[in-house]
Design an enzyme around this catalytic site. Structure first.
Site, PDB file in Angstrom:
ATOM      1  N   ASP A  25       0.843  -1.194   0.000  1.00  0.00           N
ATOM      2  CA  ASP A  25       0.000   0.000   0.000  1.00  0.00           C
ATOM      3  C   ASP A  25       0.876   1.241   0.000  1.00  0.00           C
ATOM      4  O   ASP A  25       1.802   1.352   0.822  1.00  0.00           O
ATOM      5  CB  ASP A  25      -0.887   0.034   1.249  1.00  0.00           C
ATOM      6  CG  ASP A  25      -2.091  -0.886   1.147  1.00  0.00           C
ATOM      7  OD1 ASP A  25      -2.204  -1.608   0.138  1.00  0.00           O
ATOM      8  OD2 ASP A  25      -2.920  -0.881   2.079  1.00  0.00           O
ATOM      9  N   LYS A  82      -8.349   0.573  -5.057  1.00  0.00           N
ATOM     10  CA  LYS A  82      -9.516  -0.023  -4.398  1.00  0.00           C
ATOM     11  C   LYS A  82     -10.812   0.661  -4.823  1.00  0.00           C
ATOM     12  O   LYS A  82     -10.868   1.886  -4.929  1.00  0.00           O
ATOM     13  CB  LYS A  82      -9.377   0.088  -2.869  1.00  0.00           C
ATOM     14  CG  LYS A  82      -8.239  -0.742  -2.283  1.00  0.00           C
ATOM     15  CD  LYS A  82      -8.209  -0.611  -0.769  1.00  0.00           C
ATOM     16  CE  LYS A  82      -7.007  -1.318  -0.152  1.00  0.00           C
ATOM     17  NZ  LYS A  82      -7.075  -2.776  -0.282  1.00  0.00           N
ATOM     18  N   GLY A 236      -0.214  -3.689   4.016  1.00  0.00           N
ATOM     19  CA  GLY A 236      -0.920  -2.415   4.004  1.00  0.00           C
ATOM     20  C   GLY A 236      -0.213  -1.382   4.842  1.00  0.00           C
ATOM     21  O   GLY A 236       0.719  -0.713   4.404  1.00  0.00           O
TER      22      GLY A 236
END
EC number: 4.3.3.6
Length: 295
Positions: A25, A82, A236
């Site tokens: 991420d 996303k 993430g």
């Protein structure tokens, strides 16, 4: 509106190219470059990492296209982004930007509490989360080209990712031992397409790549998930919420590659600085657990 659709086999093949890799991420072009230089196989473009989304509360939506485009311009590796569960227009927007993969993600606030996106309508491959075999096969039935554990994002706690990976693999083992006449009842029991249940029964694995995600914070976490049998890992908040993101990013990539070599994992785990602050899962109220989103 005419939609160019890629065949599921082609999209599945694109996802398989990421096998054995780490997807990180990132929220800025600078972070994306760090991830690429550390050896990430792809990056996930976000405005906020899951830990910040969890802390901020409110409604979490698709990232600003400007943020995504800047990250796409900064790196040569594939870029994911996303979309909210069920929000097919966010997915259309992401596809129009030229994104490489779309994650229909429970990290964002679901837009539809009844239906997921029909992923067969898109030419870009989708990745979706799953806690069990039924969820995984339902998403694949909708056209997902890649599955990942849901884990519990933004916690730095790997326990839920372990639970979900073990659950999927346990159900696959059970399915492979069933007589053929029991497969239809099994499909009904887990709410999965019968054809996919039969395919898994014959092959002993999911028909798409299966990555780990949700709570991976250390090189040992990444190696643990790989030894459990996943095909790669998403990280993430665990990198850029830690004390030394550059070293930690490189260490997690090395541990994912050499997941069966404890000496390498020990070496890359030295002097990484403080890991991200973790959260105990029982302290999170049930209604705030991201893994519960979707069906």
């Amino acid at each position: 509106m005419t939609t160019e659709t890629g065949t599921w086999t082609v999209k599945k093949g694109l996802a398989e190219m990421l096998k054995g890799g780490v997807i990180m991420d990132v929220t800025t072009p600078e972070q994306a470059k760090i991830a690429e230089e550390a050896g990430a196989c792809a990056v996930m473009a976000l405005e906020r990492v899951p830990a910040d989304i969890r802390a901020a509360g409110g409604v979490a939506r698709m990232a600003d296209p400007t943020v995504i485009l800047r990250i796409m311009d900064a790196v040569t590796i594939p870029v994911m982004a996303k979309a909210r569960i069920g929000h097919f227009v966010e997915a259309q927007v992401l596809e129009s930007l030229g994104i490489d993969y779309i994650d229909e993600s429970e990290v964002l606030t679901p837009a539809d509490d009844l239906f997921h996106i029909n992923k067969n309508d898109f030419k870009v491959p989708f990745v979706c989360g799953a806690r069990n075999l039924g969820e995984a096969l339902r998403r694949i039935g909708e056209g997902a080209a890649m599955i990942r554990t849901k884990g519990e994002p933004g916690t730095g706690n790997v326990v839920e990712a372990v639970r979900h990976a073990r659950q999927v693999m346990s159900e696959i083992r059970k399915l492979t031992t069933l007589p053929k006449e029991e497969r239809m009842s099994f499909a009904k029991e887990i709410g999965a397409p019968y054809e996919l249940v039969c395919l898994v029964a014959e092959t002993g694995r999911l028909p798409v790549v299966n990555f780990a995600a949700g709570g991976i914070a250390t090189p040992a976490d990444a190696a643990l998930m790989m030894q459990l049998g996943v095909d790669g890992v998403f990280v993430g908040s665990g990198i850029f919420k830690s004390g030394d993101p550059i070293r930690r990013a490189k260490a997690i990539v090395a541990a994912t590659t050499h997941y069966n070599d404890p000496k390498v994992i020990a070496e890359v785990s030295k002097d990484l600085g403080e890991p991200m602050v973790g959260i105990e899962i029982p302290t999170i109220p049930a209604e705030q657990r991201m893994q519960e989103r979707g069906w």
